[in-house]
Design a protein around this motif. Structure first.
Motif, PDB file in Angstrom:
ATOM      1  N   GLY A  15      11.081 -10.740 -13.841  1.00  0.00           N
ATOM      2  CA  GLY A  15       9.664 -10.412 -14.034  1.00  0.00           C
ATOM      3  C   GLY A  15       8.797 -11.047 -12.970  1.00  0.00           C
ATOM      4  N   ARG A  16       9.117 -12.269 -12.612  1.00  0.00           N
ATOM      5  CA  ARG A  16       8.355 -12.974 -11.569  1.00  0.00           C
ATOM      6  C   ARG A  16       8.511 -12.274 -10.225  1.00  0.00           C
ATOM      7  NH1 ARG A  16       9.901 -19.005 -10.955  1.00  0.00           N
ATOM      8  NH2 ARG A  16       9.612 -18.791 -13.175  1.00  0.00           N
ATOM      9  N   LEU A  17       9.733 -11.824  -9.932  1.00  0.00           N
ATOM     10  CA  LEU A  17       9.977 -11.114  -8.684  1.00  0.00           C
ATOM     11  C   LEU A  17       9.176  -9.818  -8.624  1.00  0.00           C
ATOM     12  CD1 LEU A  17      11.586 -10.792  -6.038  1.00  0.00           C
ATOM     13  CD2 LEU A  17      13.324  -9.609  -7.394  1.00  0.00           C
ATOM     14  N   ILE A  18       9.126  -9.098  -9.723  1.00  0.00           N
ATOM     15  CA  ILE A  18       8.359  -7.855  -9.769  1.00  0.00           C
ATOM     16  C   ILE A  18       6.876  -8.125  -9.533  1.00  0.00           C
ATOM     17  CG2 ILE A  18       7.593  -6.011 -11.316  1.00  0.00           C
ATOM     18  CD1 ILE A  18      10.434  -6.082 -12.504  1.00  0.00           C
ATOM     19  N   ILE A  19       6.363  -9.181 -10.128  1.00  0.00           N
ATOM     20  CA  ILE A  19       4.946  -9.526  -9.956  1.00  0.00           C
ATOM     21  C   ILE A  19       4.657  -9.921  -8.510  1.00  0.00           C
ATOM     22  CG2 ILE A  19       3.183 -11.226 -10.577  1.00  0.00           C
ATOM     23  CD1 ILE A  19       4.343 -11.122 -13.423  1.00  0.00           C
ATOM     24  N   VAL A  20       5.536 -10.704  -7.909  1.00  0.00           N
ATOM     25  CA  VAL A  20       5.323 -11.136  -6.523  1.00  0.00           C
ATOM     26  C   VAL A  20       5.376  -9.941  -5.568  1.00  0.00           C
ATOM     27  CG1 VAL A  20       6.359 -12.446  -4.617  1.00  0.00           C
ATOM     28  CG2 VAL A  20       6.121 -13.491  -6.861  1.00  0.00           C
ATOM     29  N   LEU A  21       6.361  -9.081  -5.737  1.00  0.00           N
ATOM     30  CA  LEU A  21       6.465  -7.910  -4.860  1.00  0.00           C
ATOM     31  C   LEU A  21       5.292  -6.959  -5.059  1.00  0.00           C
ATOM     32  CD1 LEU A  21      10.289  -7.142  -5.036  1.00  0.00           C
ATOM     33  CD2 LEU A  21       9.015  -8.219  -3.184  1.00  0.00           C
ATOM     34  N   GLY A  22       4.851  -6.795  -6.291  1.00  0.00           N
ATOM     35  CA  GLY A  22       3.675  -5.964  -6.559  1.00  0.00           C
ATOM     36  C   GLY A  22       2.426  -6.545  -5.935  1.00  0.00           C
ATOM     37  N   GLY A  23       2.278  -7.866  -6.007  1.00  0.00           N
ATOM     38  CA  GLY A  23       1.120  -8.518  -5.396  1.00  0.00           C
ATOM     39  C   GLY A  23       1.116  -8.373  -3.884  1.00  0.00           C
ATOM     40  N   LEU A  24       2.271  -8.529  -3.271  1.00  0.00           N
ATOM     41  CA  LEU A  24       2.352  -8.365  -1.818  1.00  0.00           C
ATOM     42  C   LEU A  24       2.039  -6.931  -1.400  1.00  0.00           C
ATOM     43  CD1 LEU A  24       5.517 -10.490  -1.019  1.00  0.00           C
ATOM     44  CD2 LEU A  24       3.151 -11.021  -0.437  1.00  0.00           C
ATOM     45  N   SER A  25       2.483  -5.980  -2.187  1.00  0.00           N
ATOM     46  CA  SER A  25       2.188  -4.583  -1.880  1.00  0.00           C
ATOM     47  C   SER A  25       0.708  -4.269  -2.047  1.00  0.00           C
ATOM     48  CB  SER A  25       2.996  -3.655  -2.790  1.00  0.00           C
ATOM     49  OG  SER A  25       4.367  -3.840  -2.577  1.00  0.00           O
ATOM     50  N   ALA A  26       0.063  -4.926  -2.991  1.00  0.00           N
ATOM     51  CA  ALA A  26      -1.354  -4.666  -3.250  1.00  0.00           C
ATOM     52  C   ALA A  26      -2.260  -5.324  -2.219  1.00  0.00           C
ATOM     53  CB  ALA A  26      -1.722  -5.158  -4.643  1.00  0.00           C
ATOM     54  N   VAL A  27      -1.832  -6.414  -1.615  1.00  0.00           N
ATOM     55  CA  VAL A  27      -2.682  -7.177  -0.687  1.00  0.00           C
ATOM     56  C   VAL A  27      -2.704  -6.577   0.712  1.00  0.00           C
ATOM     57  CG1 VAL A  27      -2.860  -9.421   0.473  1.00  0.00           C
ATOM     58  CG2 VAL A  27      -2.502  -9.319  -1.974  1.00  0.00           C
ATOM     59  N   SER A  28      -1.641  -5.924   1.129  1.00  0.00           N
ATOM     60  CA  SER A  28      -1.559  -5.464   2.521  1.00  0.00           C
ATOM     61  C   SER A  28      -2.684  -4.512   2.932  1.00  0.00           C
ATOM     62  CB  SER A  28      -0.191  -4.858   2.812  1.00  0.00           C
ATOM     63  OG  SER A  28       0.033  -3.735   2.012  1.00  0.00           O
ATOM     64  N   PRO A  29      -3.123  -3.556   2.120  1.00  0.00           N
ATOM     65  CA  PRO A  29      -4.249  -2.720   2.559  1.00  0.00           C
ATOM     66  C   PRO A  29      -5.534  -3.521   2.772  1.00  0.00           C
ATOM     67  CG  PRO A  29      -3.137  -1.663   0.727  1.00  0.00           C
ATOM     68  CD  PRO A  29      -2.557  -3.037   0.860  1.00  0.00           C
ATOM     69  N   PHE A  30      -5.734  -4.543   1.955  1.00  0.00           N
ATOM     70  CA  PHE A  30      -6.936  -5.364   2.117  1.00  0.00           C
ATOM     71  C   PHE A  30      -6.864  -6.200   3.381  1.00  0.00           C
ATOM     72  CE2 PHE A  30      -6.703  -4.804  -2.549  1.00  0.00           C
ATOM     73  CZ  PHE A  30      -7.866  -4.062  -2.688  1.00  0.00           C
ATOM     74  N   ALA A  31      -5.674  -6.641   3.752  1.00  0.00           N
ATOM     75  CA  ALA A  31      -5.520  -7.424   4.974  1.00  0.00           C
ATOM     76  C   ALA A  31      -5.876  -6.580   6.196  1.00  0.00           C
ATOM     77  CB  ALA A  31      -4.093  -7.946   5.078  1.00  0.00           C
ATOM     78  N   ILE A  32      -5.483  -5.320   6.198  1.00  0.00           N
ATOM     79  CA  ILE A  32      -5.824  -4.432   7.314  1.00  0.00           C
ATOM     80  C   ILE A  32      -7.327  -4.234   7.382  1.00  0.00           C
ATOM     81  CG2 ILE A  32      -5.615  -2.064   8.171  1.00  0.00           C
ATOM     82  CD1 ILE A  32      -2.754  -2.103   7.019  1.00  0.00           C
ATOM     83  N   ASP A  33      -7.951  -4.035   6.225  1.00  0.00           N
ATOM     84  CA  ASP A  33      -9.400  -3.835   6.192  1.00  0.00           C
ATOM     85  C   ASP A  33     -10.164  -5.081   6.617  1.00  0.00           C
ATOM     86  OD1 ASP A  33      -9.060  -1.267   5.352  1.00  0.00           O
ATOM     87  OD2 ASP A  33      -9.368  -1.701   3.229  1.00  0.00           O
ATOM     88  N   MET A  34      -9.557  -6.236   6.524  1.00  0.00           N
ATOM     89  CA  MET A  34     -10.248  -7.466   6.878  1.00  0.00           C
ATOM     90  C   MET A  34     -10.250  -7.722   8.384  1.00  0.00           C
ATOM     91  SD  MET A  34      -8.877  -9.853   3.837  1.00  0.00           S
ATOM     92  CE  MET A  34     -10.067 -11.121   3.592  1.00  0.00           C
ATOM     93  N   TYR A  35      -9.162  -7.365   9.076  1.00  0.00           N
ATOM     94  CA  TYR A  35      -9.146  -7.672  10.513  1.00  0.00           C
ATOM     95  C   TYR A  35      -9.654  -6.527  11.376  1.00  0.00           C
ATOM     96  CZ  TYR A  35      -4.909  -5.080  11.817  1.00  0.00           C
ATOM     97  OH  TYR A  35      -3.995  -4.105  12.089  1.00  0.00           O
ATOM     98  N   ALA A  36      -9.653  -5.310  10.875  1.00  0.00           N
ATOM     99  CA  ALA A  36     -10.088  -4.169  11.682  1.00  0.00           C
ATOM    100  C   ALA A  36     -11.537  -4.284  12.160  1.00  0.00           C
ATOM    101  CB  ALA A  36      -9.872  -2.863  10.922  1.00  0.00           C
TER     102      ALA A  36
END
Length: 56
Positions: A15-36
């Motif tokens: 369950g922890r692995l699923i949460i961590v992988l889901g969180g990493l997948s959710a953060v990447s679009p925001f990271a792109i929007d922050m540096y662009a």
């Protein structure tokens, strides 16, 4: 003759692995929007033109 089937131990941390992988997948679009929006400042700090590097 008696055959016993031992079940595999329960997986821990799945369950922890699923949460961590889901969180990493959710953060990447925001990271792109922050540096662009910082590209103009990045171009200025490196002293390059705004023309893409792939152009001839």
């Amino acid at each position: 003759m008696t055959v016993s089937i031992d079940s595999a131990p329960a997986r821990t941390g799945t369950g922890r692995l699923i949460i961590v992988l889901g969180g990493l997948s959710a953060v990447s679009p925001f990271a792109i929007d922050m540096y662009a929006p910082g590209f103009p400042e990045i171009v200025g700090s490196y002293g390059t033109s705004k023309r893409p590097s792939s152009s001839p």
